[in-house]
Write an enzyme that holds these catalytic residues in place. Structure first.
Site, PDB file in Angstrom:
ATOM      1  N   SER A 276       0.727  -1.310   0.054  1.00  0.00           N
ATOM      2  CA  SER A 276       0.020   0.177   0.211  1.00  0.00           C
ATOM      3  C   SER A 276       0.842   1.434   0.053  1.00  0.00           C
ATOM      4  O   SER A 276       1.974   1.060   0.479  1.00  0.00           O
ATOM      5  CB  SER A 276      -0.678  -0.177   1.153  1.00  0.00           C
ATOM      6  OG  SER A 276      -1.515   1.056   1.297  1.00  0.00           O
TER       7      SER A 276
ATOM      8  N   LEU B 140       3.003   4.333   0.361  1.00  0.00           N
ATOM      9  CA  LEU B 140       4.521   4.680  -0.117  1.00  0.00           C
ATOM     10  C   LEU B 140       5.148   3.506  -0.660  1.00  0.00           C
ATOM     11  O   LEU B 140       6.250   3.387  -1.216  1.00  0.00           O
ATOM     12  CB  LEU B 140       5.188   5.533   1.167  1.00  0.00           C
ATOM     13  CG  LEU B 140       4.252   6.765   1.539  1.00  0.00           C
ATOM     14  CD1 LEU B 140       5.234   7.502   2.896  1.00  0.00           C
ATOM     15  CD2 LEU B 140       4.248   7.740   0.517  1.00  0.00           C
TER      16      LEU B 140
ATOM     17  N   ASP C   8       4.304  -7.631   3.505  1.00  0.00           N
ATOM     18  CA  ASP C   8       3.235  -6.772   4.234  1.00  0.00           C
ATOM     19  C   ASP C   8       2.399  -7.833   5.108  1.00  0.00           C
ATOM     20  O   ASP C   8       2.741  -8.938   4.983  1.00  0.00           O
ATOM     21  CB  ASP C   8       2.371  -6.045   3.196  1.00  0.00           C
ATOM     22  CG  ASP C   8       1.497  -4.750   3.795  1.00  0.00           C
ATOM     23  OD1 ASP C   8       0.664  -4.882   4.584  1.00  0.00           O
ATOM     24  OD2 ASP C   8       1.946  -3.847   3.300  1.00  0.00           O
TER      25      ASP C   8
ATOM     26  N   ASP D 209       4.723 -10.308   9.277  1.00  0.00           N
ATOM     27  CA  ASP D 209       4.397  -9.223  10.371  1.00  0.00           C
ATOM     28  C   ASP D 209       5.894  -8.700  10.691  1.00  0.00           C
ATOM     29  O   ASP D 209       6.695  -9.583  10.991  1.00  0.00           O
ATOM     30  CB  ASP D 209       3.487  -9.949  11.404  1.00  0.00           C
ATOM     31  CG  ASP D 209       3.376  -8.768  12.551  1.00  0.00           C
ATOM     32  OD1 ASP D 209       4.218  -7.652  12.440  1.00  0.00           O
ATOM     33  OD2 ASP D 209       2.295  -8.841  12.979  1.00  0.00           O
TER      34      ASP D 209
ATOM     35  N   CYS E 106       8.751   0.501   5.215  1.00  0.00           N
ATOM     36  CA  CYS E 106       7.771   1.509   5.046  1.00  0.00           C
ATOM     37  C   CYS E 106       6.356   1.141   5.858  1.00  0.00           C
ATOM     38  O   CYS E 106       5.516   1.803   6.207  1.00  0.00           O
ATOM     39  CB  CYS E 106       7.014   1.691   3.712  1.00  0.00           C
ATOM     40  SG  CYS E 106       8.366   2.464   2.471  1.00  0.00           S
TER      41      CYS E 106
ATOM     42  N   SER F 276       8.508  10.693  10.121  1.00  0.00           N
ATOM     43  CA  SER F 276       7.188  11.517   9.603  1.00  0.00           C
ATOM     44  C   SER F 276       7.673  13.230   9.892  1.00  0.00           C
ATOM     45  O   SER F 276       8.361  13.120  11.176  1.00  0.00           O
ATOM     46  CB  SER F 276       6.013  11.284  10.359  1.00  0.00           C
ATOM     47  OG  SER F 276       5.062  12.171  10.302  1.00  0.00           O
TER      48      SER F 276
ATOM     49  N   TYR G  95       2.048   8.631  18.075  1.00  0.00           N
ATOM     50  CA  TYR G  95       2.639   8.477  16.350  1.00  0.00           C
ATOM     51  C   TYR G  95       4.063   9.305  16.185  1.00  0.00           C
ATOM     52  O   TYR G  95       4.942   8.869  16.022  1.00  0.00           O
ATOM     53  CB  TYR G  95       1.448   8.870  15.477  1.00  0.00           C
ATOM     54  CG  TYR G  95       2.018   8.774  14.054  1.00  0.00           C
ATOM     55  CD1 TYR G  95       2.276   7.766  13.494  1.00  0.00           C
ATOM     56  CD2 TYR G  95       2.296  10.089  13.428  1.00  0.00           C
ATOM     57  CE1 TYR G  95       2.667   7.518  12.235  1.00  0.00           C
ATOM     58  CE2 TYR G  95       2.544   9.802  11.817  1.00  0.00           C
ATOM     59  CZ  TYR G  95       2.721   8.652  11.398  1.00  0.00           C
ATOM     60  OH  TYR G  95       3.159   8.482  10.095  1.00  0.00           O
TER      61      TYR G  95
ATOM     62  N   LYS H  61       7.729   8.315  15.557  1.00  0.00           N
ATOM     63  CA  LYS H  61       8.510   8.467  14.506  1.00  0.00           C
ATOM     64  C   LYS H  61       9.935   9.096  14.954  1.00  0.00           C
ATOM     65  O   LYS H  61      10.700   9.003  14.375  1.00  0.00           O
ATOM     66  CB  LYS H  61       7.716   9.476  13.691  1.00  0.00           C
ATOM     67  CG  LYS H  61       6.557   8.492  12.825  1.00  0.00           C
ATOM     68  CD  LYS H  61       6.978   7.476  12.151  1.00  0.00           C
ATOM     69  CE  LYS H  61       5.931   6.553  11.278  1.00  0.00           C
ATOM     70  NZ  LYS H  61       6.411   5.529  10.632  1.00  0.00           N
TER      71      LYS H  61
ATOM     72  N   THR I 261      -2.203   8.743   0.536  1.00  0.00           N
ATOM     73  CA  THR I 261      -1.955   7.265   0.590  1.00  0.00           C
ATOM     74  C   THR I 261      -3.212   6.767   1.454  1.00  0.00           C
ATOM     75  O   THR I 261      -3.758   7.692   2.205  1.00  0.00           O
ATOM     76  CB  THR I 261      -0.742   6.783   1.287  1.00  0.00           C
ATOM     77  OG1 THR I 261      -0.956   6.966   2.587  1.00  0.00           O
ATOM     78  CG2 THR I 261       0.629   7.023   0.675  1.00  0.00           C
TER      79      THR I 261
HETATM   80  N1  LIG Z   1       0.718   8.813   4.271  1.00  0.00           N
HETATM   81  C1  LIG Z   1       1.365   9.984   4.925  1.00  0.00           C
HETATM   82  O1  LIG Z   1       0.849  11.102   5.034  1.00  0.00           O
HETATM   83  C2  LIG Z   1       2.690   9.597   5.974  1.00  0.00           C
HETATM   84  C3  LIG Z   1       3.327  10.850   6.368  1.00  0.00           C
HETATM   85  C4  LIG Z   1       4.300  10.618   6.912  1.00  0.00           C
HETATM   86  C5  LIG Z   1       4.929   9.343   7.413  1.00  0.00           C
HETATM   87  N2  LIG Z   1       4.433   8.316   6.801  1.00  0.00           N
HETATM   88  C6  LIG Z   1       4.809   6.910   7.069  1.00  0.00           C
HETATM   89  O2  LIG Z   1       5.042   6.351   5.993  1.00  0.00           O
HETATM   90  C7  LIG Z   1       5.104   4.911   6.018  1.00  0.00           C
HETATM   91  C8  LIG Z   1       4.131   4.413   5.175  1.00  0.00           C
HETATM   92  O3  LIG Z   1       2.847   5.035   5.177  1.00  0.00           O
HETATM   93  P1  LIG Z   1       1.591   4.931   3.941  1.00  0.00           P
HETATM   94  O4  LIG Z   1       0.939   6.422   3.909  1.00  0.00           O
HETATM   95  O5  LIG Z   1       2.130   4.173   2.809  1.00  0.00           O
HETATM   96  O6  LIG Z   1       0.560   3.944   4.930  1.00  0.00           O
HETATM   97  P2  LIG Z   1      -0.422   2.702   4.447  1.00  0.00           P
HETATM   98  O7  LIG Z   1      -1.239   2.490   5.529  1.00  0.00           O
HETATM   99  O8  LIG Z   1      -0.940   2.941   2.924  1.00  0.00           O
HETATM  100  O9  LIG Z   1       0.793   1.537   4.203  1.00  0.00           O
HETATM  101  C9  LIG Z   1       1.137   0.994   5.525  1.00  0.00           C
HETATM  102  C10 LIG Z   1       1.438  -0.267   5.197  1.00  0.00           C
HETATM  103  O10 LIG Z   1       2.072  -1.020   6.081  1.00  0.00           O
HETATM  104  C11 LIG Z   1       1.549  -2.217   6.400  1.00  0.00           C
HETATM  105  N3  LIG Z   1       1.716  -2.790   7.791  1.00  0.00           N
HETATM  106  C12 LIG Z   1       1.203  -2.233   9.017  1.00  0.00           C
HETATM  107  N4  LIG Z   1       1.615  -2.964  10.069  1.00  0.00           N
HETATM  108  C13 LIG Z   1       2.487  -4.058   9.586  1.00  0.00           C
HETATM  109  C14 LIG Z   1       3.248  -4.978  10.174  1.00  0.00           C
HETATM  110  N5  LIG Z   1       3.102  -5.105  11.667  1.00  0.00           N
HETATM  111  N6  LIG Z   1       3.665  -5.755   9.262  1.00  0.00           N
HETATM  112  C15 LIG Z   1       3.825  -5.632   8.175  1.00  0.00           C
HETATM  113  N7  LIG Z   1       3.158  -4.806   7.386  1.00  0.00           N
HETATM  114  C16 LIG Z   1       2.365  -4.041   8.237  1.00  0.00           C
HETATM  115  C17 LIG Z   1       0.029  -2.195   6.110  1.00  0.00           C
HETATM  116  O11 LIG Z   1      -0.831  -3.334   6.022  1.00  0.00           O
HETATM  117  C18 LIG Z   1       0.135  -1.251   4.896  1.00  0.00           C
HETATM  118  O12 LIG Z   1      -0.083  -1.845   3.794  1.00  0.00           O
HETATM  119  C19 LIG Z   1       4.353   4.805   7.440  1.00  0.00           C
HETATM  120  O13 LIG Z   1       5.375   4.331   8.472  1.00  0.00           O
HETATM  121  C20 LIG Z   1       3.929   5.975   7.809  1.00  0.00           C
HETATM  122  O14 LIG Z   1       3.667   6.202   9.222  1.00  0.00           O
HETATM  123  C21 LIG Z   1       3.145   8.362   6.022  1.00  0.00           C
END
Ligand SMILES: NC(=O)c1ccc[n+]([C@@H]2O[C@H](COP(=O)([O-])OP(=O)(O)OC[C@H]3O[C@@H](n4cnc5c(N)ncnc54)[C@H](O)[C@@H]3O)[C@@H](O)[C@H]2O)c1
Length: 273
Positions: free
Chosen positions: A17, A19, A38, A59, A86, A151, A164, A168, A199
């Site tokens: 999913s 990023l 994932d 996991d 990610c 983040s 959160y 981070k 996302t």
């Molecule tokens: N989207 C944003 O605005 C944003 C901003 C800053 C930081 N981030 C960080 O970027 C990273 C990616 O976020 P995203 O926006 O793509 O989120 P997302 O929810 O689209 O993707 C995160 C993925 O991580 C997987 N995941 C969660 N727990 C897991 C585990 N225990 N084992 C394996 N996989 C697991 C989920 O199933 C999901 O597919 C995250 O660490 C998030 O905190 C996102």
């Protein structure tokens, strides 16, 4: 400069999913071998292989599952150039809820640390031996890089983000000591601190408020970041051997989080100071 191409082997966690998916798609488009990791529920049809992409349900917090993954990569490719961490979960709770007079759940707080901090650390600690051996085979001249994702909320977050944003900060805090420790293996460690990115995580509150509120905090361009822009940051970090031990902001100049004290209370947020 390093090149991403055939022979380059990468793990992308959270790769089903957002990023992670964008990073995995980019690396795969360059003919790299990519292990997309994932949660098993993200791959309802189970593990599968499509050309140079291997989808693996695991996991990141599990020692056993990540060890099995690394053993598979060692057996099949005996090489690991890059890990992009990610996988993560986002939280938004006040520490003390005045409507219920209840404090933040300790269990919830620990859950965010379990995934975002311990899970990221787990993948890094179990990957490093294979990455070290990969760099040794290349006289430490390979791309060898671990990328973490923190983040911008770790610098400046709305009130409900205490779990959160502190998670981070912990992820970003690993960067320099890891880079120092792994320098003898020729492995770099670089953190990306994204601002609001378009996302499923950003859109998960269901109201669109978070996404709208985030826009108030951007200097330019005033829009959420695109996952492809994150993938391009990954490319830049992998290719440029002089980037190490740092956090790179990818955030459209994000400041003053969401323009308000609270991010998730649309009607009251602008009245609070
Ligand atoms: N989207 C944003 O605005 C944003 C901003 C800053 C930081 N981030 C960080 O970027 C990273 C990616 O976020 P995203 O926006 O793509 O989120 P997302 O929810 O689209 O993707 C995160 C993925 O991580 C997987 N995941 C969660 N727990 C897991 C585990 N225990 N084992 C394996 N996989 C697991 C989920 O199933 C999901 O597919 C995250 O660490 C998030 O905190 C996102």
């Amino acid at each position: 400069m390093h090149t991403i191409g055939k022979g380059f082997v990468a793990i992308v966690t959270g790769g089903a999913s957002g990023l992670g998916k964008a990073a995995a798609d980019f690396l795969a488009s360059q003919d790299a071998t990519v292990f997309v990791v994932d949660l098993p529920k993200s791959f309802p049809n189970g593990n599968k292989d499509e050309n140079n992409v291997h989808f693996r349900g695991a996991d990141i917090t599990s020692e056993e599952q990540i060890t099995t993954l690394i053993q598979e990569i060692r057996t099949k490719y005996n090489r690991l150039d890059c890990v992009v961490n990610c996988a993560g979960i986002c939280s938004c709770h006040v520490v003390f809820d005045t409507t219920t007079d209840k404090p933040h759940s300790m269990e919830d707080f620990m859950k965010y640390y379990q995934v975002n901090v311990f899970g990221t650390f787990n993948v890094i600690r179990l990957s490093v031996a294979l990455m070290r051996d990969t760099q040794a085979q290349q006289d430490k001249k390979g791309p060898g890089v671990i990328i973490t994702v923190s983040s911008v909320t770790m610098y400046d977050a709305p009130a409900e983000h205490v779990a959160y944003s502190s998670c981070k900060a912990a992820v970003a805090g690993m960067t320099v000591p890891l880079a120092r420790e792994f320098s003898e293996f020729g492995i770099r460690v670089v953190d990306i601190a994204p601002g609001p990115m378009l996302t499923p995580m950003l859109l998960r509150d269901g109201t669109g408020f978070t996404a709208r509120a985030c826009l108030k905090s951007l200097i330019f361009p005033v829009r959420p970041g695109q996952p492809e822009e994150f993938a391009d940051a990954v490319r830049f970090i992998v290719e440029n051997p002089f980037i190490n031990g740092t956090t790179i902001r990818l955030d459209g100049g994000y400041r003053n989080p969401m323009g308000s004290k609270y991010a998730y209370q649309e009607t009251s947020s602008d009245n609070k100071n």
